[in-house]
Every structure is written in structure tokens, then in C-alpha cells.
Motif scaffolding. Structure first.
Motif, PDB file in Angstrom:
ATOM      1  N   MET A 134       0.824  -1.206   0.000  1.00 26.25           N
ATOM      2  CA  MET A 134       0.000   0.000   0.000  1.00 26.25           C
ATOM      3  C   MET A 134       0.861   1.259   0.000  1.00 26.25           C
ATOM      4  SD  MET A 134      -3.146  -1.052   2.538  1.00 26.25           S
ATOM      5  CE  MET A 134      -4.108   0.391   2.069  1.00 26.25           C
ATOM      6  N   ALA A 135       1.974   1.221   0.717  1.00 23.03           N
ATOM      7  CA  ALA A 135       2.833   2.401   0.803  1.00 23.03           C
ATOM      8  C   ALA A 135       3.789   2.521  -0.373  1.00 23.03           C
ATOM      9  CB  ALA A 135       3.629   2.371   2.111  1.00 23.03           C
ATOM     10  N   MET A 136       4.286   1.365  -0.890  1.00 25.51           N
ATOM     11  CA  MET A 136       5.363   1.397  -1.874  1.00 25.51           C
ATOM     12  C   MET A 136       5.204   0.278  -2.891  1.00 25.51           C
ATOM     13  SD  MET A 136       8.631   2.112   0.642  1.00 25.51           S
ATOM     14  CE  MET A 136       9.704   2.502  -0.748  1.00 25.51           C
ATOM     15  N   GLY A 137       4.014   0.121  -3.443  1.00 23.42           N
ATOM     16  CA  GLY A 137       3.820  -0.919  -4.441  1.00 23.42           C
ATOM     17  C   GLY A 137       4.733  -0.772  -5.634  1.00 23.42           C
ATOM     18  N   TRP A 138       5.190   0.444  -5.897  1.00 20.20           N
ATOM     19  CA  TRP A 138       6.079   0.713  -7.021  1.00 20.20           C
ATOM     20  C   TRP A 138       7.501   0.188  -6.797  1.00 20.20           C
ATOM     21  CZ3 TRP A 138       9.913   3.438  -4.808  1.00 20.20           C
ATOM     22  CH2 TRP A 138       9.598   4.243  -3.707  1.00 20.20           C
ATOM     23  N   ALA A 139       7.795  -0.368  -5.622  1.00 23.20           N
ATOM     24  CA  ALA A 139       9.127  -0.898  -5.337  1.00 23.20           C
ATOM     25  C   ALA A 139       9.283  -2.347  -5.769  1.00 23.20           C
ATOM     26  CB  ALA A 139       9.430  -0.777  -3.845  1.00 23.20           C
ATOM     27  N   ALA A 140       8.220  -2.942  -6.306  1.00 20.64           N
ATOM     28  CA  ALA A 140       8.259  -4.338  -6.719  1.00 20.64           C
ATOM     29  C   ALA A 140       9.016  -4.496  -8.036  1.00 20.64           C
ATOM     30  CB  ALA A 140       6.840  -4.880  -6.864  1.00 20.64           C
ATOM     31  N   PRO A 141       9.497  -5.703  -8.326  1.00 28.13           N
ATOM     32  CA  PRO A 141      10.138  -5.937  -9.622  1.00 28.13           C
ATOM     33  C   PRO A 141       9.117  -5.880 -10.757  1.00 28.13           C
ATOM     34  CG  PRO A 141      10.728  -7.649  -8.017  1.00 28.13           C
ATOM     35  CD  PRO A 141       9.571  -6.889  -7.446  1.00 28.13           C
ATOM     36  N   VAL A 146       6.713   0.026 -12.391  1.00 26.21           N
ATOM     37  CA  VAL A 146       7.036   1.294 -13.044  1.00 26.21           C
ATOM     38  C   VAL A 146       5.759   1.958 -13.537  1.00 26.21           C
ATOM     39  CG1 VAL A 146       8.363   2.399 -14.876  1.00 26.21           C
ATOM     40  CG2 VAL A 146       9.302   0.408 -13.679  1.00 26.21           C
ATOM     41  N   GLU A 147       4.825   1.165 -14.051  1.00 32.55           N
ATOM     42  CA  GLU A 147       3.552   1.721 -14.480  1.00 32.55           C
ATOM     43  C   GLU A 147       2.807   2.348 -13.300  1.00 32.55           C
ATOM     44  OE1 GLU A 147       2.216   2.159 -17.411  1.00 32.55           O
ATOM     45  OE2 GLU A 147       3.984   1.324 -18.395  1.00 32.55           O
ATOM     46  N   GLU A 148       2.976   1.782 -12.117  1.00 29.32           N
ATOM     47  CA  GLU A 148       2.314   2.338 -10.937  1.00 29.32           C
ATOM     48  C   GLU A 148       2.833   3.747 -10.639  1.00 29.32           C
ATOM     49  OE1 GLU A 148       1.673   1.269  -6.208  1.00 29.32           O
ATOM     50  OE2 GLU A 148       1.862  -0.345  -7.674  1.00 29.32           O
ATOM     51  N   ILE A 149       4.140   3.946 -10.814  1.00 25.43           N
ATOM     52  CA  ILE A 149       4.700   5.286 -10.632  1.00 25.43           C
ATOM     53  C   ILE A 149       4.079   6.250 -11.647  1.00 25.43           C
ATOM     54  CG2 ILE A 149       6.776   6.681 -10.966  1.00 25.43           C
ATOM     55  CD1 ILE A 149       8.368   4.648  -9.593  1.00 25.43           C
ATOM     56  N   THR A 150       4.020   5.834 -12.891  1.00 28.89           N
ATOM     57  CA  THR A 150       3.445   6.686 -13.934  1.00 28.89           C
ATOM     58  C   THR A 150       2.005   7.053 -13.614  1.00 28.89           C
ATOM     59  OG1 THR A 150       4.885   5.648 -15.586  1.00 28.89           O
ATOM     60  CG2 THR A 150       2.955   6.848 -16.389  1.00 28.89           C
ATOM     61  N   GLU A 151       1.212   6.072 -13.230  1.00 28.55           N
ATOM     62  CA  GLU A 151      -0.190   6.333 -12.898  1.00 28.55           C
ATOM     63  C   GLU A 151      -0.309   7.269 -11.701  1.00 28.55           C
ATOM     64  OE1 GLU A 151      -1.861   2.524 -12.324  1.00 28.55           O
ATOM     65  OE2 GLU A 151      -1.591   1.890 -14.411  1.00 28.55           O
ATOM     66  N   HIS A 152       0.578   7.092 -10.728  1.00 22.47           N
ATOM     67  CA  HIS A 152       0.560   7.960  -9.545  1.00 22.47           C
ATOM     68  C   HIS A 152       0.847   9.406  -9.932  1.00 22.47           C
ATOM     69  CE1 HIS A 152       1.322   9.334  -5.442  1.00 22.47           C
ATOM     70  NE2 HIS A 152       2.487   9.808  -5.858  1.00 22.47           N
TER      71      HIS A 152
END
Length: 227
Positions: A134-141, A146-152
Motif C-alpha cells: 500500500m505504501a510502496m507498491g512501485w518498489a516491486a520488480p 514502473v507503471e504504478e509510478i506513472t499512474e501515480h
């Protein structure tokens, strides 16, 4: 990611660092709801609404520490007993600081990286989640992270742009420590778009990128090994 998360849910520390730094650089350019700071303890993020916090530090020798908490997803107690997120941690961790975090009930997860792998304390069998996803889903392989960062980033600025390629390019430059003014401008242009209603401050973003050691000739993002 698994629920609760397992060490394999985290990408290589350099990848995680580059993504975290990308978010921090954008946050330096505009008020996005997260506050970032950089210092001897590493890169620190506090959500202004109190939803989550995290701290990431890279050490010499290929070691790293990631810790934090999500107010909704981190279950810090098993019954009436606080979970020991530091159990089994190596000697090189900043123990005084982490114990202060634990005593303040601020820890929802703590992961450390050495010898090529992430590790964490064992969790109680009944623990439903540690809040990492929930806090850092974008830290996954993988590409999904990376798409999560873009969407955020797009959600923050409420634009119709599709900045995935530019975000990926900036993350790659951040990992290589080759970020320049053109990279920052391209990232902000792609993320914010021409109709962004935020005040965008590219000079502040570039200055923070340099402070983090992302620019050519800097290594500010790799602090010395803690004593």
C-alpha cells in the motif's frame, strides 16, 4: 506483492532508489501531497495526510535499508503485543534510530539488503499485512511497478498525457546518475502537461536531483556505510 509482503517482493535496491528519487524530484517541483527530505538517514517520505511514511538508504558494499508504515495496511501488533520488525537484523543497521521508530510505534515494515538479497524479520502467522504494497507498491520488480509510478504521477496532476516512456527514461538516468536539466524538464513536461494547474518549479526539481546525487559527477545518493 504478497500479503503480507515477502523479501522477494522488492526489486534491487538501485532500482528502488531510482524510482523513489524520481518521485522525490517531481515532488520538489510541485506540491503533490508527499514531503521528501534527504540527509544522513537516507531519502525520507512523509505523506502529508498521514497515510504512510517510508525511509530508504543505500550503503556502500551493496547494502540497503527500507522501512516505513502505512496507516491502513500496516498491522503493527499481534494481539496486544507489538510485532518486532527488527528481529534478526544485522549489526550494521542504525539500531538506535530504528528502536526509536519502534518505540514510537512507527514501524510497519523493515527490510534490509545484503549479500544480494532482501530480508526481514519473521512475521506472526496471523499477521494479515505489513503495508509495504500500500505504501510502496512501485518498489516491486517488473514493469507493473514502473507503471504504478506513472499512474501515480498522472493522477496527481490530473492531465491526459501518457508519460510512461519519459518516466522510464528518467528512472534509467537516475539509476545511472546522469540526470541533467533536460531530463528534469522532459519529466515535468510529460507528467504535468500544458494544462497542469500546479505551480511547477523545475529549478527546485533540478536542485533536489543534484542533492540526491542523480546528476553527472555527483554521488549524493550513496551515503557512506553507517558506523
Amino acid at each position: 506483492m504478497h500479503r503480507p509482503s515477502v523479501p522477494e517482493d522488492l526489486d534491487h535496491p538501485e532500482q528502488v532508489w531510482a524510482r523513489a528519487a524520481t518521485l522525490a524530484v517531481v515532488a520538489a517541483a510541485m506540491n503533490d501531497g508527499d514531503e521528501y527530505s534527504w540527509g544522513p538517514d537516507g531519502l525520507h517520505c512523509w505523506n502529508c495526510g498521514g497515510s504512510y511514511w517510508w525511509r530508504l538508504k543505500l550503503y556502500d558494499g551493496g547494502r540497503a535499508l527500507l522501512c516505513g508504515q502505512d496507516s491502513d495496511g500496516s498491522y503493527t501488533h499481534s494481539g496486544d503485543r507489538q510485532i518486532d520488525f527488527l528481529a534478526g537484523g544485522p549489526a550494521w543497521l542504525p539500531w538506535e534510530q530504528l528502536r526509536d521508530d519502534a518505540q514510537g510505534n512507527l514501524l510497519g515494515f523493515a527490510y534490509w539488503y545484503e549479500d544480494g538479497a532482501w530480508a526481514r524479520a519473521p512475521y506472526p502467522a496471523a499477521m494479515p499485512d505489513d503495508g509495504l504494497e500500500m505504501a510502496m507498491g512501485w518498489a516491486a520488480p517488473g514493469d507493473a511497478a514502473v507503471e504504478e509510478i506513472t499512474e501515480h504521477l498522472v493522477a496527481l496532476t490530473e492531465t491526459d498525457v501518457q508519460p510512461a516512456a519519459t518516466v522510464r527514461a528518467f528512472i534509467a538516468a537516475a539509476e545511472a546518475r546522469t540526470v541533467g536539466a533536460a531530463d528534469v524538464s522532459a519529466l515535468l513536461d510529460a507528467v504535468c502537461g500544458p494544462d497542469c494547474w500546479y505551480e511547477v518549479r523545475p529549478e527546485a526539481a533540478l536542485a533536489f536531483a543534484a542533492e540526491l546525487g542523480l546528476t553527472v559527477g555527483d554521488r549524493g545518493g550513496v551515503p557512506a556505510v553507517a558506523s
